[in-house]
Design an enzyme around this catalytic site. Structure first.
Site, PDB file in Angstrom:
ATOM      1  N   CYS A 109       0.829  -1.202   0.000  1.00  0.00           N
ATOM      2  CA  CYS A 109       0.000   0.000   0.000  1.00  0.00           C
ATOM      3  C   CYS A 109       0.871   1.263   0.000  1.00  0.00           C
ATOM      4  CB  CYS A 109      -0.977  -0.037   1.169  1.00  0.00           C
ATOM      5  SG  CYS A 109      -2.380   1.098   0.979  1.00  0.00           S
ATOM      6  N   HIS A 212      -3.522  -5.469   0.516  1.00  0.00           N
ATOM      7  CA  HIS A 212      -3.017  -5.812   1.854  1.00  0.00           C
ATOM      8  C   HIS A 212      -2.925  -7.328   2.071  1.00  0.00           C
ATOM      9  CE1 HIS A 212      -2.732  -1.859   3.806  1.00  0.00           C
ATOM     10  NE2 HIS A 212      -3.687  -1.520   2.955  1.00  0.00           N
ATOM     11  N   GLU A 214      -0.892  -8.918   3.916  1.00  0.00           N
ATOM     12  CA  GLU A 214      -0.569  -9.258   5.309  1.00  0.00           C
ATOM     13  C   GLU A 214      -1.802  -9.618   6.117  1.00  0.00           C
ATOM     14  OE1 GLU A 214      -1.913  -5.066   5.643  1.00  0.00           O
ATOM     15  OE2 GLU A 214      -0.721  -6.191   4.186  1.00  0.00           O
TER      16      GLU A 214
END
Length: 236
Positions: A109, A212, A214
């Site tokens: 990001c 994202h 993660e």
């Protein structure tokens, strides 16, 4: 020995006492991929920055606040949110030093946007304002959920890791790459043309995504593969 991956923290001034902050999903993803995260305190001492970089096998830049437009030659426009100049200076310095040492780089990001700015590119300061026909990239509700599709460039690192030319991703951003920085190539886009992944074309490993992963490593093999690929590069 596991490779040591530096992750910069940021100064959170929201409460009475400032805190060094970082969403735990980021170091957790590095651990899940076989790396050892080392959290880096935001400051501006050049000697300490040099010593930090010498400790690392790779550098990961997480998501976060908008990058101040002055770093890519613009004045703040409508829709640009609160920025931290100190954080921008710290992370840009880390990226510069990491590149000098040839360390692998991975970003998510804001991290992707920071790499682009570091290499001379520019950003859309606010997609709804500058590209009103774009998708709703700021995902409402649960940020772990898949939100929109991406098209992946054949022969790219992304295609190898995701196993095809199409995928669905989560999305929580209102800025994006506008003019691409030097030594980068686009490897994925959303249907509206917004850039969703980049990789370096020369020098050490550089990879970044606008979404994202993660937040999905425990449920999505492709998202985990992004971090495993980075950690593997840090072991080389």
């Amino acid at each position: 020995m596991k490779p040591v991956i530096g992750i910069p923290t940021f100064v959170d001034e929201a409460e009475k006492y400032n805190k060094c902050s970082l969403y735990e999903d980021y170091p957790n993803a590095i651990v899940a991929a076989g790396g050892l995260p080392l959290l880096l305190h935001q400051h501006d001492c050049e000697e300490n920055l040099l010593q930090m970089i010498r400790l690392l096998d790779g550098l990961f830049i997480p998501g976060g606040a908008d990058i101040h437009p002055s770093f890519y030659g613009q004045e703040p426009a409508r829709g640009c949110s609160a920025c931290s100049m100190a954080r921008d200076v710290f992370e840009l310095a880390l990226v510069s030093l990491a590149r000098e040492r040839g360390l692998p780089l991975f970003g998510v990001c804001r991290g992707m946007q920071l790499f682009n700015v570091a290499l001379g590119g520019t950003l859309y300061q606010d997609l709804p304002t500058e590209l009103p026909e774009s998708l709703a990239h700021w995902q409402p509700g649960e940020p772990y959920d898949l939100h929109h599709g991406i098209s992946i460039e054949p022969g790219s690192r992304m295609e190898r890791l995701f196993g095809g030319e199409k995928s669905l991703v989560n999305s929580t951003h209102h800025q994006a790459i506008k003019a691409l920085g030097q030594g980068l190539r686009v490897t994925a886009r959303a249907a509206d043309g917004v850039i969703e992944a980049i990789e370096g074309t020369q020098g050490a490993y550089l990879h970044a995504v606008q979404f994202h992963p993660e937040r999905r490593v425990s449920r999505d093999g492709a998202c985990l593969a992004l971090f495993e690929d980075f950690v593997h590069a840090c072991q080389s």
